[in-house]
Design a protein around this motif. Structure first.
Motif, PDB file in Angstrom:
ATOM      1  N   PRO A 148       0.808  -1.221   0.000  1.00 43.34           N
ATOM      2  CA  PRO A 148       0.000   0.000   0.000  1.00 43.34           C
ATOM      3  C   PRO A 148       0.845   1.276   0.000  1.00 43.34           C
ATOM      4  CG  PRO A 148       0.091  -0.908   2.200  1.00 43.34           C
ATOM      5  CD  PRO A 148       0.804  -1.890   1.323  1.00 43.34           C
ATOM      6  N   THR A 149       0.172   2.392  -0.120  1.00 40.37           N
ATOM      7  CA  THR A 149       0.839   3.697  -0.152  1.00 40.37           C
ATOM      8  C   THR A 149       1.619   3.972   1.120  1.00 40.37           C
ATOM      9  OG1 THR A 149      -0.959   4.519  -1.537  1.00 40.37           O
ATOM     10  CG2 THR A 149       0.441   6.166  -0.490  1.00 40.37           C
ATOM     11  N   SER A 150       1.135   3.500   2.261  1.00 38.02           N
ATOM     12  CA  SER A 150       1.691   3.857   3.565  1.00 38.02           C
ATOM     13  C   SER A 150       3.061   3.246   3.861  1.00 38.02           C
ATOM     14  CB  SER A 150       0.717   3.443   4.671  1.00 38.02           C
ATOM     15  OG  SER A 150       0.456   2.049   4.597  1.00 38.02           O
ATOM     16  N   VAL A 151       3.451   2.203   3.145  1.00 39.95           N
ATOM     17  CA  VAL A 151       4.704   1.518   3.454  1.00 39.95           C
ATOM     18  C   VAL A 151       5.895   2.307   2.912  1.00 39.95           C
ATOM     19  CG1 VAL A 151       6.102  -0.540   3.008  1.00 39.95           C
ATOM     20  CG2 VAL A 151       3.673  -0.760   3.566  1.00 39.95           C
ATOM     21  N   SER A 152       6.842   2.618   3.809  1.00 33.91           N
ATOM     22  CA  SER A 152       8.014   3.396   3.407  1.00 33.91           C
ATOM     23  C   SER A 152       9.326   2.661   3.604  1.00 33.91           C
ATOM     24  CB  SER A 152       8.054   4.724   4.184  1.00 33.91           C
ATOM     25  OG  SER A 152       8.132   4.486   5.582  1.00 33.91           O
ATOM     26  N   LEU A 153       9.297   1.504   4.274  1.00 38.85           N
ATOM     27  CA  LEU A 153      10.518   0.723   4.444  1.00 38.85           C
ATOM     28  C   LEU A 153      10.185  -0.760   4.498  1.00 38.85           C
ATOM     29  CD1 LEU A 153      13.723   1.387   6.279  1.00 38.85           C
ATOM     30  CD2 LEU A 153      12.538  -0.714   6.888  1.00 38.85           C
TER      31      LEU A 153
END
Length: 257
Positions: free
Chosen positions: A18-23
């Motif tokens: 999803p959009t929220s995952v950054s790592l």
């Protein structure tokens, strides 16, 4: 994962980021049954192409779905780095041919919780340069092919070298029983012979300067390392810890005494 932690079942065959995952941590998606990975187009850190996970611009290949049924894969020309364990350590998949793209220059990059690079800018946390994550841990008995446009590597006689043949990254031929280093070789990289269970003899040139960790790891049939110089010269070769990890006993011979 960071920002919004996500729990993934080990039996998952398809995953959508999803959009929220950054790592995404090293090896987080190294699942035997995983066949396809997609990423929300609005995600600012990651993207996917043909079911394979990359950083946004395709600069780093983060994870190849090791349960995929495809038999060959060409790494995109935009890709410069392969993440640590990006092709897994499993026999689950059917992959038998991997083509290294035109821009590929670093193999085995760890993110160590800091994320992967998406451009030439920024600090490279660590790059072990160990192609054995492709052939050793995955028992990859297929073919590693180099794009004609790639200027970083050289494949010759079943081995992967730096373009100037001063660094050996891997013996790609898992069926090889012997190997002779070129006279130009200075460094045997991390895991270069890792898992080469049929390898019996290795001839090493006198000009060798360094043997990295795990270079001869799990070479269960290794009998002889023939060194082209004297015993004193061999003593001057820098040998990193665990350079013959889990290999057992073998003999070292010297051309000059």
């Amino acid at each position: 994962f960071k920002s919004t932690p996500i729990e993934i079942a080990e039996t998952a065959t398809k995953i959508s980021i999803p959009t929220s995952v950054s790592l995404i941590w090293d090896e987080a998606l190294m699942l035997d049954g995983l066949e396809y990975i997609t990423v929300d187009a609005a995600n600012e850190t990651y993207s996917s192409k043909d079911g394979v996970l990359f950083t946004k611009s395709l600069y780093t290949l983060v994870q190849y779905p090791i349960g995929s049924t495809r038999e060959s894969y060409i790494i995109p020309d935009e890709t410069v780095e392969l993440a640590n364990f990006s092709f897994g350590n499993s026999e689950a998949g059917k992959l038998r041919s991997i083509t290294l793209g035109a821009s590929l220059a670093r193999i085995g990059t760890l993110n160590a919780g800091y994320g992967y690079r998406d451009s030439d800018e920024g600090t490279l946390n660590t790059s072990t340069g160990d192609i054995f994550y492709l052939r050793g841990f995955m028992d990859f008995d297929g073919e590693i092919v180099l794009s004609p446009q790639n200027k970083s590597f050289l494949i010759e006689d079943g081995a992967l070298y730096s373009a100037d043949k001063t660094v050996l990254y891997a013996l790609c031929d898992g069926a090889a029983t012997s190997y002779t280093c070129p006279e130009t070789l200075k460094t045997i990289e991390v895991g270069a012979f890792f898992g080469c269970s049929r390898l019996k003899t290795v001839s090493v040139n006198a000009g060798l300067e360094e043997i990295m960790s795990y270079a001869f790891g799990y070479c269960s049939r290794l009998q002889l390392v023939a060194f082209g110089g004297s015993q004193a010269d061999w003593g001057n070769v820098e040998k990193h810890s665990n350079w013959y990890y889990q290999t057992g006993s073998f003999n070292i011979s010297f051309a000059n005494n």
